[in-house]
Design a protein around this motif. Structure first.
Motif, PDB file in Angstrom:
ATOM      1  N   THR A  37      68.561  96.839  17.478  1.00 43.86           N
ATOM      2  CA  THR A  37      69.087  96.368  16.207  1.00 43.86           C
ATOM      3  C   THR A  37      69.082  94.846  16.208  1.00 43.86           C
ATOM      4  O   THR A  37      69.251  94.225  17.250  1.00 43.86           O
ATOM      5  N   GLU A  39      69.579  91.183  13.403  1.00 44.65           N
ATOM      6  CA  GLU A  39      69.958  90.659  12.102  1.00 44.65           C
ATOM      7  C   GLU A  39      69.545  89.198  12.011  1.00 44.65           C
ATOM      8  O   GLU A  39      69.417  88.508  13.024  1.00 44.65           O
ATOM      9  N   ALA A  40      69.322  88.753  10.787  1.00 49.39           N
ATOM     10  CA  ALA A  40      69.024  87.360  10.537  1.00 49.39           C
ATOM     11  C   ALA A  40      70.343  86.650  10.232  1.00 49.39           C
ATOM     12  O   ALA A  40      71.136  87.127   9.426  1.00 49.39           O
ATOM     13  N   VAL A  41      70.580  85.543  10.911  1.00 45.92           N
ATOM     14  CA  VAL A  41      71.815  84.785  10.722  1.00 45.92           C
ATOM     15  C   VAL A  41      71.441  83.367  10.307  1.00 45.92           C
ATOM     16  O   VAL A  41      70.910  82.620  11.130  1.00 45.92           O
ATOM     17  N   PRO A  43      71.130  85.609   6.528  1.00 49.72           N
ATOM     18  CA  PRO A  43      70.030  86.373   5.922  1.00 49.72           C
ATOM     19  C   PRO A  43      69.374  85.642   4.743  1.00 49.72           C
ATOM     20  O   PRO A  43      68.226  85.890   4.416  1.00 49.72           O
ATOM     21  N   LEU A  53      67.069  84.980  14.408  1.00 50.21           N
ATOM     22  CA  LEU A  53      66.842  86.424  14.425  1.00 50.21           C
ATOM     23  C   LEU A  53      67.514  86.921  15.698  1.00 50.21           C
ATOM     24  O   LEU A  53      67.007  86.746  16.799  1.00 50.21           O
ATOM     25  N   HIS A  56      70.645  92.406  18.859  1.00 52.24           N
ATOM     26  CA  HIS A  56      71.916  93.023  19.259  1.00 52.24           C
ATOM     27  C   HIS A  56      71.723  94.053  20.373  1.00 52.24           C
ATOM     28  O   HIS A  56      72.672  94.683  20.794  1.00 52.24           O
ATOM     29  N   SER A 106      66.426  87.069  21.266  1.00 50.67           N
ATOM     30  CA  SER A 106      66.623  86.440  19.966  1.00 50.67           C
ATOM     31  C   SER A 106      65.562  85.362  19.742  1.00 50.67           C
ATOM     32  O   SER A 106      64.971  84.849  20.690  1.00 50.67           O
ATOM     33  N   VAL A 136      63.666  92.943  10.954  1.00 58.79           N
ATOM     34  CA  VAL A 136      64.708  92.051  10.456  1.00 58.79           C
ATOM     35  C   VAL A 136      64.088  91.263   9.301  1.00 58.79           C
ATOM     36  O   VAL A 136      62.937  90.832   9.392  1.00 58.79           O
ATOM     37  N   HIS A 137      64.848  91.092   8.218  1.00 55.00           N
ATOM     38  CA  HIS A 137      64.367  90.347   7.051  1.00 55.00           C
ATOM     39  C   HIS A 137      65.252  89.124   6.827  1.00 55.00           C
ATOM     40  O   HIS A 137      66.448  89.178   7.073  1.00 55.00           O
ATOM     41  N   PHE A 138      64.642  88.055   6.342  1.00 47.74           N
ATOM     42  CA  PHE A 138      65.439  86.947   5.808  1.00 47.74           C
ATOM     43  C   PHE A 138      64.690  86.332   4.643  1.00 47.74           C
ATOM     44  O   PHE A 138      63.478  86.482   4.505  1.00 47.74           O
TER      45      PHE A 138
END
Length: 145
Positions: A37, A39-41, A43, A53, A56, A106, A136-138
């Protein structure tokens, strides 16, 4: 209750032996599954800013991780690769030079542009050679300054 010394009829199995056999079969045949998993931080990011990116899936069982542009793990779209056993970082043909790789899987994008808006795929090769991946998308928006 006493265990009978009477021989079993043909086709009967003692329960303890059956349970032990079933337990061992389940243990030996179950691969270690790790859910990838990310996520984009953040997004949604302004043009010129940075986005991380974040992976996790912190696991000691992965051997190699690769990041790709898009939703397919195609060699021509490879951005970066990290091989744990020999701590080797390589860049692929899709690397812009603005990415920074981290040993936890990451990837930091620096000074993002509108062209960076898309999906990115993290693919991991696990200890028992299981491949697992996540997208992952941003989105990059115009800087309003």
């Amino acid at each position: 209750m006493e265990i009978s010394s009477v021989p079993l009829h043909k086709g009967q199995l003692p329960w303890r032996g059956l349970l032990l056999a079933a337990s061992l079969l389940i243990y030996w045949s179950s691969p270690i599954m790790v859910q990838v998993t990310g996520e984009a931080v953040p997004p949604h990011v302004a043009e010129g800013a940075n986005v991380l990116l974040l992976n996790h899936s912190l696991s000691e069982t992965f051997l190699i991780f690769c990041w790709y542009k898009g939703e397919t793990a195609d060699n021509s779209n490879e951005i970066a690769q990290f091989i744990m056993s020999i701590t080797v970082n390589t860049t692929g043909p899709a690397c812009s030079g603005r990415e920074r790789k981290y040993p936890n899987g990451s990837l930091l994008f620096q000074n993002v542009t509108q062209n960076d808006t898309r999906a990115y795929t993290l693919q991991m090769l696990m200890q028992f050679f299981d491949n697992t991946k996540a997208s992952v998308h941003f989105h990059v928006h115009h800087n309003s300054l």
